[in-house]
Design a protein around this motif. Sequence first.
Motif, short mmCIF file in Angstrom:
data_model
loop_
_atom_site.label_atom_id
_atom_site.label_comp_id
_atom_site.label_asym_id
_atom_site.label_seq_id
_atom_site.Cartn_x
_atom_site.Cartn_y
_atom_site.Cartn_z
N VAL A 281 0.86 -1.18 0.00
CA VAL A 281 0.00 0.00 0.00
C VAL A 281 0.89 1.23 0.00
O VAL A 281 1.97 1.24 0.61
N SER A 282 0.46 2.27 -0.69
CA SER A 282 1.20 3.51 -0.76
C SER A 282 0.48 4.57 0.08
O SER A 282 -0.71 4.81 -0.11
N LEU A 283 1.21 5.17 1.01
CA LEU A 283 0.61 6.14 1.93
C LEU A 283 0.82 7.57 1.44
O LEU A 283 1.77 7.87 0.72
N HIS A 284 -0.09 8.45 1.86
CA HIS A 284 -0.03 9.86 1.52
C HIS A 284 0.01 10.66 2.82
O HIS A 284 -0.90 10.57 3.63
N ILE A 285 1.08 11.43 2.99
CA ILE A 285 1.27 12.21 4.21
C ILE A 285 1.01 13.69 3.91
O ILE A 285 1.47 14.18 2.88
N PRO A 286 0.24 14.42 4.72
CA PRO A 286 -0.19 14.10 6.09
C PRO A 286 -1.53 13.38 6.22
O PRO A 286 -1.96 13.13 7.34
N TRP A 287 -2.20 13.06 5.10
CA TRP A 287 -3.50 12.39 5.21
C TRP A 287 -3.42 11.14 6.09
O TRP A 287 -4.33 10.85 6.86
N ASP A 288 -2.33 10.38 5.93
CA ASP A 288 -2.20 9.08 6.59
C ASP A 288 -1.22 9.09 7.76
O ASP A 288 -0.74 8.04 8.18
N LYS A 289 -0.93 10.26 8.27
CA LYS A 289 0.08 10.36 9.31
C LYS A 289 -0.40 9.72 10.61
O LYS A 289 -1.49 10.00 11.10
N ALA A 290 0.42 8.83 11.15
CA ALA A 290 0.14 8.16 12.42
C ALA A 290 1.46 7.57 12.92
O ALA A 290 2.47 7.60 12.22
N ASP A 291 1.43 7.03 14.12
CA ASP A 291 2.63 6.44 14.68
C ASP A 291 3.11 5.31 13.76
O ASP A 291 2.36 4.36 13.49
N PRO A 292 4.35 5.38 13.26
CA PRO A 292 4.83 4.37 12.32
C PRO A 292 4.77 2.95 12.85
O PRO A 292 4.47 2.01 12.10
N LYS A 293 5.04 2.75 14.15
CA LYS A 293 4.98 1.40 14.71
C LYS A 293 3.57 0.84 14.64
O LYS A 293 3.37 -0.35 14.34
N THR A 294 2.58 1.70 14.90
CA THR A 294 1.19 1.26 14.84
C THR A 294 0.78 0.98 13.40
O THR A 294 0.05 0.01 13.12
N LEU A 295 1.24 1.82 12.47
CA LEU A 295 0.98 1.59 11.05
C LEU A 295 1.58 0.26 10.60
O LEU A 295 0.93 -0.52 9.89
N LYS A 296 2.81 0.03 11.00
CA LYS A 296 3.49 -1.21 10.60
C LYS A 296 2.77 -2.42 11.16
O LYS A 296 2.59 -3.44 10.47
N ALA A 297 2.32 -2.33 12.41
CA ALA A 297 1.60 -3.44 13.03
C ALA A 297 0.30 -3.72 12.29
O ALA A 297 -0.08 -4.88 12.08
N LYS A 298 -0.42 -2.65 11.90
CA LYS A 298 -1.66 -2.84 11.17
C LYS A 298 -1.39 -3.44 9.79
O LYS A 298 -2.14 -4.31 9.32
N GLY A 299 -0.34 -2.99 9.14
CA GLY A 299 0.04 -3.57 7.86
C GLY A 299 0.31 -5.06 7.98
O GLY A 299 -0.13 -5.86 7.15
N ASN B 273 4.13 9.18 -0.37
CA ASN B 273 3.69 10.31 -1.17
C ASN B 273 3.58 11.54 -0.29
O ASN B 273 2.90 11.53 0.74
N SER B 274 4.25 12.60 -0.69
CA SER B 274 4.16 13.86 0.06
C SER B 274 3.02 14.70 -0.48
O SER B 274 2.59 14.53 -1.62
N ASN B 275 2.54 15.64 0.33
CA ASN B 275 1.46 16.53 -0.09
C ASN B 275 1.85 17.97 0.21
O ASN B 275 1.78 18.41 1.36
N THR B 276 2.26 18.66 -0.85
CA THR B 276 2.47 20.10 -0.74
C THR B 276 1.59 20.85 -1.75
O THR B 276 1.87 21.98 -2.11
N PHE B 277 0.52 20.16 -2.19
CA PHE B 277 -0.42 20.80 -3.11
C PHE B 277 -1.65 21.32 -2.39
O PHE B 277 -2.54 21.90 -3.01
N SER B 278 -1.74 21.08 -1.08
CA SER B 278 -2.82 21.65 -0.28
C SER B 278 -2.27 21.97 1.11
O SER B 278 -1.22 21.46 1.49
N ASP B 279 -2.98 22.81 1.82
CA ASP B 279 -2.53 23.22 3.16
C ASP B 279 -3.10 22.28 4.22
O ASP B 279 -4.28 21.91 4.18
N ALA B 280 -2.24 21.91 5.17
CA ALA B 280 -2.67 21.08 6.28
C ALA B 280 -3.04 21.96 7.47
O ALA B 280 -2.55 23.10 7.59
N PRO B 281 -3.91 21.50 8.36
CA PRO B 281 -4.26 22.29 9.54
C PRO B 281 -3.03 22.68 10.36
O PRO B 281 -2.15 21.84 10.60
#
Length: 428
Positions: A96-114, A125-133
Amino acid sequence: MSKISTDVIGQTNAKRDSALEADYAALGEQLDRRGINIEKITEKVAAYGVAVPSWGVGTGGTRFARFPGPGEPRDIFDKLQDCGIIHQLTGATPTVSLHIPWDKADPKTLKAKGDEVGLGFDAMNSNTFSDAPGQAHSYKFGSLSHTDAATRRQAIDHNIECIEIGKALGSKALTVWVGDGSNFPGQASFTAQFERYLASMQDVVKALPSDWRIFTEHKMYEPAFYSTVVQDWGTNYMIARELGEQAFCLVDLGHHAPNVNIEMIVARLIQFGKLGGFHFNDSKYGDDDLDTGSIDPYRLFLVFNELVDAEQRGLQGFNPAHMLDQSHNVTDPIESLMQSAMEVQRAYAQALLVDRNALTHHQETNDALMASQTLKSAFRIDVEPILAMARRNKGAAIDPIAAYRQSGYRNAVAAIRPASAGGSGGIV
């Protein structure tokens, strides 16, 4: 319901197993007459995988509206669960390919879920085409190419953050697409803007681990409608050359004008060692992000014809990344992504059936008709029994969509996940 019961898969397979055996045997006899071993093709197809985009399992939208469906993922962990279902049923999407910051979370938890859902992690995938909160500087007038040094630094740091997250997940690549450009003539200096972009990207490349690659992605328009900083494959190739050995070009099939010869672009990038990978989708007018193969399956086959040609020539370092990138506005995203993964596998299988010796002979003797017919002969073969057998042999579903619908997965997650509000435009 993190996975679909193997009983469901077994029941749906049992209904189709005898027909598959017969169809596979018949196709095997047909291919044998051409000197092709069906088992070897099936093994190659079974070993092939395409990454799914985390954002693809949510309902997309247009500039005008978005109509969310039931059971939409609430967060990245729901997304990973849905992506895991796609791989469970197709056996074709191991990462799976992630998009940050949409998918930002603790990497250990992400890895465990994967690990839980049976998925590895593909390119970040980075996101600098829109503004994050909470973001200090806006990307309204650009990111990596912005006139303001602080804004550029923010975009650079974001890409480096994506690398750090990816390192913890086992990813080996970063994809960078920017919406930078201009909407009016004279709004920006083409030259100065591009110089700023290259300088920023060079800072990102310095942060890459030695075993990583960076993919730059071109797009002819949108959201900047007058000019785009990385507008075509030629500019993308120049960028990859400027950034060095770890930089490669990513080809999104939807990021071209309707009449552009994409397979020739692929051949050129292969020839000069700068093909990084693909975002597979289909389009009619522009970046429509339609289901892969839904408009022009022959073009998809022609792209894979170039890939298989390079694969069989044994080009050193040839290892393009493959990923789906789609927007599902009127279908169940899981069904569309499963169908698309199978369509990419289909194109690969068909390309493996091309008679390379005959094609080379017809090309060298300038027999245009027979060269074309050699390609069409492979494209016309119904390789569905090969795809289905590859799935069955891996414990996946002979008919993934039928198994998915019989499982009731969508209704089950809809009962857990709150309904998503609609009405606004834009993608997830």
